[in-house]
Motif scaffolding. Structure first.
Motif, short mmCIF file in Angstrom:
data_model
loop_
_atom_site.label_atom_id
_atom_site.label_comp_id
_atom_site.label_asym_id
_atom_site.label_seq_id
_atom_site.Cartn_x
_atom_site.Cartn_y
_atom_site.Cartn_z
N VAL A 1 -16.47 -26.49 21.74
CA VAL A 1 -16.93 -26.56 23.60
C VAL A 1 -15.72 -26.97 24.18
CG1 VAL A 1 -17.84 -28.32 25.19
CG2 VAL A 1 -18.68 -27.45 23.15
N VAL A 2 -14.88 -27.67 23.85
CA VAL A 2 -13.32 -28.19 24.51
C VAL A 2 -12.49 -27.03 24.67
CG1 VAL A 2 -11.04 -29.37 24.27
CG2 VAL A 2 -13.57 -30.45 24.52
N LEU A 3 -12.47 -26.64 24.01
CA LEU A 3 -11.93 -24.81 24.21
C LEU A 3 -12.59 -24.18 24.83
CD1 LEU A 3 -9.43 -23.09 23.27
CD2 LEU A 3 -10.79 -23.30 21.37
N GLY A 4 -13.40 -24.14 24.59
CA GLY A 4 -14.58 -22.83 25.99
C GLY A 4 -14.94 -23.09 27.39
N LEU A 5 -14.77 -24.43 27.67
CA LEU A 5 -13.60 -25.55 28.66
C LEU A 5 -12.11 -24.82 29.41
CD1 LEU A 5 -15.89 -29.37 28.42
CD2 LEU A 5 -15.94 -26.33 30.28
N LEU A 6 -11.62 -24.45 28.43
CA LEU A 6 -9.62 -24.88 28.46
C LEU A 6 -9.92 -22.82 29.00
CD1 LEU A 6 -8.09 -27.20 25.98
CD2 LEU A 6 -8.05 -27.45 28.08
N VAL A 7 -10.73 -22.68 28.01
CA VAL A 7 -10.56 -20.91 28.25
C VAL A 7 -11.42 -20.84 29.72
CG1 VAL A 7 -11.17 -18.52 27.95
CG2 VAL A 7 -10.49 -20.29 26.44
N LEU A 8 -12.16 -21.43 29.88
CA LEU A 8 -13.04 -21.13 31.57
C LEU A 8 -12.14 -21.97 32.55
CD1 LEU A 8 -15.82 -20.51 31.99
CD2 LEU A 8 -16.07 -22.78 32.25
N PRO A 12 -8.99 -18.64 35.53
CA PRO A 12 -8.12 -17.35 36.97
C PRO A 12 -7.16 -17.46 36.94
CG PRO A 12 -9.53 -19.36 37.46
CD PRO A 12 -9.27 -19.14 35.78
N PHE A 13 -5.83 -18.03 35.77
CA PHE A 13 -4.68 -17.86 35.69
C PHE A 13 -4.66 -16.61 34.51
CE2 PHE A 13 -6.00 -21.61 37.30
CZ PHE A 13 -5.36 -21.63 38.30
N VAL A 14 -4.92 -17.21 33.06
CA VAL A 14 -4.54 -15.98 32.20
C VAL A 14 -4.14 -14.80 32.36
CG1 VAL A 14 -5.23 -15.36 30.17
CG2 VAL A 14 -5.36 -17.68 30.51
N PRO A 15 -4.69 -14.09 32.91
CA PRO A 15 -4.86 -12.58 33.41
C PRO A 15 -3.20 -12.17 33.62
CG PRO A 15 -7.09 -12.64 34.14
CD PRO A 15 -6.42 -13.92 33.32
N GLY A 16 -2.85 -12.93 34.53
CA GLY A 16 -1.97 -13.04 35.03
C GLY A 16 -0.35 -13.12 33.87
N VAL A 17 -0.52 -13.95 33.08
CA VAL A 17 0.65 -13.70 32.56
C VAL A 17 0.29 -12.22 31.52
CG1 VAL A 17 0.93 -14.51 29.91
CG2 VAL A 17 -0.03 -16.29 31.56
N PHE A 18 -0.63 -11.80 31.87
CA PHE A 18 -0.61 -10.14 30.88
C PHE A 18 -0.65 -8.80 31.65
CE2 PHE A 18 -3.85 -12.81 28.06
CZ PHE A 18 -3.07 -13.08 27.28
N GLU A 26 -8.60 -8.42 36.83
CA GLU A 26 -9.99 -8.28 37.51
C GLU A 26 -10.52 -7.96 36.13
OE1 GLU A 26 -13.00 -5.30 40.04
OE2 GLU A 26 -10.92 -6.59 41.09
N GLN A 27 -9.91 -6.89 35.61
CA GLN A 27 -10.85 -6.59 34.11
C GLN A 27 -10.65 -7.38 32.91
OE1 GLN A 27 -12.07 -3.52 32.77
NE2 GLN A 27 -11.62 -2.74 34.98
N LEU A 28 -9.82 -8.31 32.91
CA LEU A 28 -9.82 -8.93 32.50
C LEU A 28 -10.83 -10.39 32.67
CD1 LEU A 28 -6.16 -10.02 31.61
CD2 LEU A 28 -7.70 -8.65 30.38
N LEU A 29 -11.34 -11.10 33.51
CA LEU A 29 -12.08 -12.12 34.45
C LEU A 29 -13.32 -11.86 33.18
CD1 LEU A 29 -11.42 -12.22 38.15
CD2 LEU A 29 -10.68 -13.70 35.56
N GLY A 30 -14.02 -10.99 33.21
CA GLY A 30 -15.33 -10.82 32.51
C GLY A 30 -15.32 -10.99 31.46
N PRO A 31 -14.30 -10.34 30.31
CA PRO A 31 -14.37 -10.76 29.05
C PRO A 31 -13.78 -12.37 28.92
CG PRO A 31 -13.09 -9.47 29.87
CD PRO A 31 -13.11 -9.12 30.77
N LEU A 32 -13.19 -12.87 29.64
CA LEU A 32 -12.89 -14.37 29.56
C LEU A 32 -13.87 -15.39 29.35
CD1 LEU A 32 -8.98 -14.64 31.25
CD2 LEU A 32 -9.69 -14.73 28.54
#
Length: 118
Positions: A1-8, A12-18, A26-32
């Motif tokens: 649950v904690v890892l899920g909350l961290l991913v959530l 918003p910031f993870v796609p910019g890393v890639f 925008e394409q990565l927000l749904g899968p994340l």
């Protein structure tokens, strides 16, 4: 649950890393979102995998793996054929994880895997 909350929270910031391209982000927000929601189920499945492997229940795990994959394949094929996209493919993976959750949870509730010295 904690890892899920961290991913959530990081979603918003993870796609910019890639990639800095807004369309890619925008394409990565749904899968994340799907990945975040699947974390609690995945955590239980991975723990039960370890417990049952440690108990020497590989035969059951092999058969469970076969049947759960057979549940996943038609869903993944339907997503692929319909052009459902990456988020839908992750949801198909969620079907597989849910099937494994059910199969391993039912096994753990019983006592057949509790064999000492086998």
């Amino acid at each position: 649950v904690v890892l899920g909350l961290l991913v959530l929270l990081a979603r918003p910031f993870v796609p910019g890393v890639f990639d800095a391209d807004p369309q890619v982000a925008e394409q990565l927000l749904g899968p994340l979102l799907v990945v975040a929601l699947l974390q609690p189920v995945a955590g239980v499945v991975f723990v039960l995998d370890g417990v049952l492997i440690g108990a020497g229940d590989q035969r059951y795990l092999a058969w469970a793996g076969l049947w759960t994959t057979l549940a996943y394949l038609p869903v993944a094929l339907a997503v692929t054929l319909s052009g459902g996209g990456l988020a839908m493919l992750w949801l198909a993976l969620g079907v597989w994880m849910g099937a494994r959750f059910l199969a391993l949870g039912l096994r753990a509730r019983g006592g057949a895997w509790l064999v000492i010295g086998a």
